[in-house]
Design a protein around this motif. Structure first.
Motif, PDB file in Angstrom:
ATOM      1  N   ILE A 144       0.867  -1.187   0.000  1.00 53.13           N
ATOM      2  CA  ILE A 144       0.000   0.000   0.000  1.00 53.13           C
ATOM      3  C   ILE A 144       0.902   1.235   0.000  1.00 53.13           C
ATOM      4  O   ILE A 144       1.691   1.440   0.932  1.00 53.13           O
ATOM      5  N   ASP A 145       0.776   2.011  -1.053  1.00 56.58           N
ATOM      6  CA  ASP A 145       1.600   3.221  -1.184  1.00 56.58           C
ATOM      7  C   ASP A 145       0.828   4.387  -0.561  1.00 56.58           C
ATOM      8  O   ASP A 145      -0.095   4.933  -1.171  1.00 56.58           O
ATOM      9  N   LEU A 146       1.213   4.758   0.644  1.00 54.77           N
ATOM     10  CA  LEU A 146       0.453   5.788   1.368  1.00 54.77           C
ATOM     11  C   LEU A 146       0.619   7.164   0.720  1.00 54.77           C
ATOM     12  O   LEU A 146      -0.188   8.056   0.961  1.00 54.77           O
ATOM     13  N   ARG A 147       1.615   7.325  -0.133  1.00 52.85           N
ATOM     14  CA  ARG A 147       1.779   8.615  -0.817  1.00 52.85           C
ATOM     15  C   ARG A 147       0.652   8.798  -1.847  1.00 52.85           C
ATOM     16  O   ARG A 147       0.322   9.906  -2.232  1.00 52.85           O
ATOM     17  N   LYS A 148       0.088   7.661  -2.281  1.00 54.10           N
ATOM     18  CA  LYS A 148      -0.967   7.745  -3.295  1.00 54.10           C
ATOM     19  C   LYS A 148      -2.372   7.709  -2.679  1.00 54.10           C
ATOM     20  O   LYS A 148      -3.342   8.078  -3.332  1.00 54.10           O
ATOM     21  N   CYS A 149      -2.498   7.202  -1.452  1.00 59.50           N
ATOM     22  CA  CYS A 149      -3.831   7.034  -0.845  1.00 59.50           C
ATOM     23  C   CYS A 149      -4.440   8.409  -0.556  1.00 59.50           C
ATOM     24  O   CYS A 149      -3.819   9.238   0.106  1.00 59.50           O
ATOM     25  N   VAL A 150      -5.674   8.619  -1.093  1.00 58.92           N
ATOM     26  CA  VAL A 150      -6.331   9.916  -0.894  1.00 58.92           C
ATOM     27  C   VAL A 150      -7.464   9.824   0.130  1.00 58.92           C
ATOM     28  O   VAL A 150      -8.188  10.788   0.345  1.00 58.92           O
ATOM     29  N   GLY A 151      -7.628   8.654   0.735  1.00 58.16           N
ATOM     30  CA  GLY A 151      -8.667   8.501   1.773  1.00 58.16           C
ATOM     31  C   GLY A 151     -10.067   8.558   1.206  1.00 58.16           C
ATOM     32  O   GLY A 151     -10.963   9.141   1.808  1.00 58.16           O
ATOM     33  N   CYS A 152     -10.286   7.927   0.027  1.00 57.37           N
ATOM     34  CA  CYS A 152     -11.621   7.988  -0.599  1.00 57.37           C
ATOM     35  C   CYS A 152     -12.542   6.881  -0.098  1.00 57.37           C
ATOM     36  O   CYS A 152     -13.731   6.898  -0.358  1.00 57.37           O
ATOM     37  N   PHE A 153     -12.011   5.891   0.588  1.00 53.30           N
ATOM     38  CA  PHE A 153     -12.777   4.755   1.150  1.00 53.30           C
ATOM     39  C   PHE A 153     -13.403   3.859   0.081  1.00 53.30           C
ATOM     40  O   PHE A 153     -14.298   3.078   0.379  1.00 53.30           O
ATOM     41  N   ALA A 154     -12.938   3.979  -1.168  1.00 55.65           N
ATOM     42  CA  ALA A 154     -13.488   3.115  -2.222  1.00 55.65           C
ATOM     43  C   ALA A 154     -13.193   1.645  -1.902  1.00 55.65           C
ATOM     44  O   ALA A 154     -14.020   0.761  -2.160  1.00 55.65           O
ATOM     45  N   CYS A 155     -12.017   1.386  -1.321  1.00 55.97           N
ATOM     46  CA  CYS A 155     -11.654  -0.004  -0.990  1.00 55.97           C
ATOM     47  C   CYS A 155     -12.592  -0.559   0.090  1.00 55.97           C
ATOM     48  O   CYS A 155     -12.977  -1.731   0.049  1.00 55.97           O
ATOM     49  N   THR A 156     -12.970   0.299   1.028  1.00 55.01           N
ATOM     50  CA  THR A 156     -13.875  -0.124   2.103  1.00 55.01           C
ATOM     51  C   THR A 156     -15.222  -0.546   1.504  1.00 55.01           C
ATOM     52  O   THR A 156     -15.778  -1.591   1.857  1.00 55.01           O
ATOM     53  N   ILE A 157     -15.711   0.298   0.586  1.00 55.87           N
ATOM     54  CA  ILE A 157     -17.018   0.024  -0.040  1.00 55.87           C
ATOM     55  C   ILE A 157     -16.938  -1.222  -0.925  1.00 55.87           C
ATOM     56  O   ILE A 157     -17.828  -2.070  -0.917  1.00 55.87           O
ATOM     57  N   ALA A 158     -15.839  -1.332  -1.682  1.00 56.70           N
ATOM     58  CA  ALA A 158     -15.691  -2.488  -2.582  1.00 56.70           C
ATOM     59  C   ALA A 158     -15.689  -3.779  -1.776  1.00 56.70           C
ATOM     60  O   ALA A 158     -16.291  -4.782  -2.169  1.00 56.70           O
ATOM     61  N   CYS A 159     -15.018  -3.739  -0.631  1.00 52.42           N
ATOM     62  CA  CYS A 159     -14.943  -4.923   0.225  1.00 52.42           C
ATOM     63  C   CYS A 159     -16.328  -5.283   0.748  1.00 52.42           C
ATOM     64  O   CYS A 159     -16.725  -6.442   0.743  1.00 52.42           O
ATOM     65  N   LYS A 160     -17.085  -4.266   1.151  1.00 46.52           N
ATOM     66  CA  LYS A 160     -18.435  -4.536   1.681  1.00 46.52           C
ATOM     67  C   LYS A 160     -19.318  -5.147   0.598  1.00 46.52           C
ATOM     68  O   LYS A 160     -20.086  -6.069   0.855  1.00 46.52           O
ATOM     69  N   ALA A 161     -19.186  -4.613  -0.623  1.00 51.93           N
ATOM     70  CA  ALA A 161     -20.008  -5.120  -1.720  1.00 51.93           C
ATOM     71  C   ALA A 161     -19.597  -6.545  -2.090  1.00 51.93           C
ATOM     72  O   ALA A 161     -20.432  -7.409  -2.326  1.00 51.93           O
ATOM     73  N   GLU A 162     -18.294  -6.788  -2.103  1.00 51.50           N
ATOM     74  CA  GLU A 162     -17.787  -8.114  -2.486  1.00 51.50           C
ATOM     75  C   GLU A 162     -18.215  -9.165  -1.470  1.00 51.50           C
ATOM     76  O   GLU A 162     -18.667 -10.250  -1.809  1.00 51.50           O
ATOM     77  N   LYS A 163     -18.051  -8.817  -0.209  1.00 60.61           N
ATOM     78  CA  LYS A 163     -18.280  -9.803   0.852  1.00 60.61           C
ATOM     79  C   LYS A 163     -19.704  -9.773   1.392  1.00 60.61           C
ATOM     80  O   LYS A 163     -20.122 -10.702   2.088  1.00 60.61           O
ATOM     81  N   GLY A 164     -20.415  -8.670   1.159  1.00 59.97           N
ATOM     82  CA  GLY A 164     -21.772  -8.543   1.705  1.00 59.97           C
ATOM     83  C   GLY A 164     -21.772  -8.619   3.217  1.00 59.97           C
ATOM     84  O   GLY A 164     -22.671  -9.205   3.828  1.00 59.97           O
ATOM     85  N   THR A 165     -20.772  -8.047   3.844  1.00 55.28           N
ATOM     86  CA  THR A 165     -20.651  -8.173   5.309  1.00 55.28           C
ATOM     87  C   THR A 165     -21.853  -7.564   6.025  1.00 55.28           C
ATOM     88  O   THR A 165     -22.363  -6.516   5.612  1.00 55.28           O
ATOM     89  N   PRO A 166     -22.309  -8.207   7.099  1.00 57.07           N
ATOM     90  CA  PRO A 166     -23.477  -7.687   7.828  1.00 57.07           C
ATOM     91  C   PRO A 166     -23.224  -6.296   8.432  1.00 57.07           C
ATOM     92  O   PRO A 166     -22.080  -5.868   8.554  1.00 57.07           O
TER      93      PRO A 166
END
Ligand code: SF4
Ligand code: SF4
Lengths: 347, 200
Positions: B7-29
């Motif tokens: 994870i390149d923190l210089r590039k991370c803009v804190g958009c939370f897209a990864c958080t949402i993608a994970c929720k959609a992929e896994k359907g976590t409760p």
């Protein structure tokens, strides 16, 4: 049994049945009635599991030591009562832990998993063996030879101390290295167990000629509790970590117990109200110490990461359900020893 | 193959897209979030900056969560990802105490997302393997990587801050980037040997 004994027994039995039914209900309905969160994953019930297993294992070590020192001279009835209290404490503690499981019906998987390096597996096995050892004593040691008693004592000491050490292992990951750690934590766990076991033995053996010696040993153990607690505060100060209220209360209770016992010793008091007070303060100090080693450690950030400052601060206050579970265990501690007395095993 | 993530923190803009993608992929409760992005501040007022750091499960090589698990529910898969078998988990939470990265959560209750409504067919389908009273965590999108795909969070990352690959292969993109950038795991002194590396 006296009228008072009967009243205690009947009240405890009623509480035992009512709270037992409510536990069954909650086990079927699910776990969301507790106030545990992802931050506070272990709460009041694990604190009490720690405290009760501390009482039980400590008492078993003390009884084993008595057997090794005075052999058959010590009244069997007191050792039998001690074993029934140790059994009740350990069983009630194990039930507290069992209730805390997300899937209590699967608890047997701890044995089937074969993960013998998991502290929980070691704890589970050690506590089961201790319960078996106490049942063997209650039911079958009435006419045992001194050699058999000694074998029982050797085994009991080893397994009890193993159990105490797993209670350090289970939360060891929450203590950081260097001055941020509490290098006295395992010493505190060990001291608290034997100290509380000695206090229960004194309450049980009132009037026995050896009680005076036990009271002096309680004095020594209260000093050990006080100084290990004090040393862990010094460690916290050196590491500039917060010294939490529970630790201060533990030190205060240990100090008061120590002073009471010193005054009693100077005045030649070996039993009575002052000694009972010191014993009760000891048990209270150990319960407080368990709150600090189970709950308070979860208040801190898991690792000192830069984002930890912005994490929401949570507090843990047990729910009525968790308090109900606690009442069940307290009732059980009264019901089992009275039950053993009523049935008259080994009498 | 050994699971690795950079994870390149210089590039991370804190958009939370990864958080949402994970929720959609896994359907976590409700309440379960495998892919946390933590915020922190640097500097002194008035010259301060808000920074972000994604904190997924590190799929450690020496996972303390697995060591303490009494039933063997937590396992290390041959690909290197650390998984929990919901059928074996007894919900003792020892692994939550042991994990230094707070990567695990307890599933108290499976509730519908929309209050006053039943669970949607999507939720019912995606949550069929979740069990109340067990501990849950990221499984590194094992199903996807076995099909040769990237984990969802990596595929979604809008800035390419996340790189996925094989740490066993010294010529993989991730291995070369780790070597050239001096990327390190988060607080490696904790001793769990994480498979997630950061460029700070
Ligand atoms: S980050 Fe935590 S949950 Fe993930 S493998 Fe490491 S110890 Fe286990
Ligand atoms: S909660 Fe489940 S996965 Fe975690 S240690 Fe216990 S049995 Fe293992």
């Amino acid at each position: 049994m006296s009228t008072l004994d009967w009243i205690i027994f009947i009240v405890a039995a009623v509480v035992f049945v009512i709270t037992g039914l409510s536990i069954l209900y909650n086990m079927i309905k699910g776990h969301h009635k507790t106030r545990l969160t992802d931050k506070f994953v272990w709460g009041l019930n694990i604190q009490i599991f720690y405290a009760l297993s501390s009482f039980g294992t400590g008492l078993m070590v003390v009884m084993s030591a008595i057997i090794l020192i005075v052999g058959n001279e010590f009244p069997f009835k007191i050792l039998q009562a001690g074993n029934s209290i140790a059994l009740a404490c350990i069983l009630a503690g194990v039930i507290q832990m069992g209730i805390d499981l997300g899937k209590p019906a699967r608890a047997i998987k701890v044995l089937l998993g074969g993960k013998f390096n998991s502290p929980l597996t070691i704890d589970f096995i050690a506590l089961t063996v201790l319960m078996i050892l106490s049942i063997i004593f209650i039911v079958g040691m009435g006419a045992a030879s001194l050699a058999a008693m000694k074998v029982w004592a050797y085994l009991t000491i080893l397994i009890s101390v193993l159990c105490m050490s797993t209670h350090t292992l289970l939360v060891a990951s929450r203590f950081e290295s260097g001055f941020r750690s509490n290098s006295f934590f395992s010493a505190e766990t060990l001291v608290c167990s034997i100290w509380s076991g000695m206090a229960i033995m004194i309450l049980l053996s009132s009037g026995n000629p050896l009680t005076g010696v036990f009271v002096q040993l309680l004095l020594v153990l209260s000093a050990a509790g006080l100084i290990t607690g004090f040393s862990s505060v010094i460690v916290s100060k050196l590491g500039k970590s917060e010294i939490h209220t529970h630790k201060k209360v533990f030190i205060l209770l240990s100090a008061i117990t120590f002073i009471i016992l010193v005054i009693g010793d100077l005045a030649g008091i070996k039993q009575g109200g002052l000694v009972v007070l010191a014993c009760l303060l000891t048990l209270a100090a150990v319960i407080v110490e368990k709150a600090s080693s189970v709950i308070v450690i979860q208040q801190r950030p898991v690792i000192p990461a830069p984002f930890s400052n912005l994490d929401p601060k949570e507090r843990y206050v047990p729910s009525m359900t968790e308090i109900g579970y606690l009442l069940f265990s307290i009732a059980m501690i009264a019901v089992i020893p009275y039950g053993v007395f009523l049935i008259g095993f080994g009498a | 193959m050994k699971f690795g993530m950079l994870i390149d923190l210089r590039k991370c803009v804190g958009c939370f897209a990864c958080t949402i993608a994970c929720k959609a992929e896994k359907g976590t409760p409700t309440g379960i979030n495998y892919n946390k992005v933590k915020k922190y501040e640097v500097g002194t007022y008035p010259s301060v900056k808000l920074k972000h750091i994604p904190m997924p499960c590190m799929h450690c090589d020496n996972p303390s969560c697995m060591e303490v698990c009494p039933t063997g529910a937590t396992q290390k898969h041959e690909t290197g990802v650390v998984t929990v078998d919901a059928n074996e988990c007894i919900g003792c939470k020892a692994c939550m105490i042991a994990c230094p990265y707070e990567s695990r959560q307890f599933l108290w209750e499976i509730k519908p997302y929309y209050e006053g409504q039943e669970r949607t067919p999507f939720e019912v389908y995606k949550q069929k393997d979740f069990q109340e009273g067990t501990v849950v965590k990221c499984n590194g999108c094992l199903e996807r990587i076995q099909e040769g795909l990237e984990p969802s969070c990596v595929q979604t990352c809008i800035t390419g801050a996340r790189i996925f690959g094989d740490l066993d292969d010294p010529n993989s993109e991730i291995s070369r980037l780790i070597a050239s950038s001096g990327a390190v795991p988060f607080q490696p002194e904790l001793g769990t040997e994480p498979s997630v590396y950061y460029i700070f």
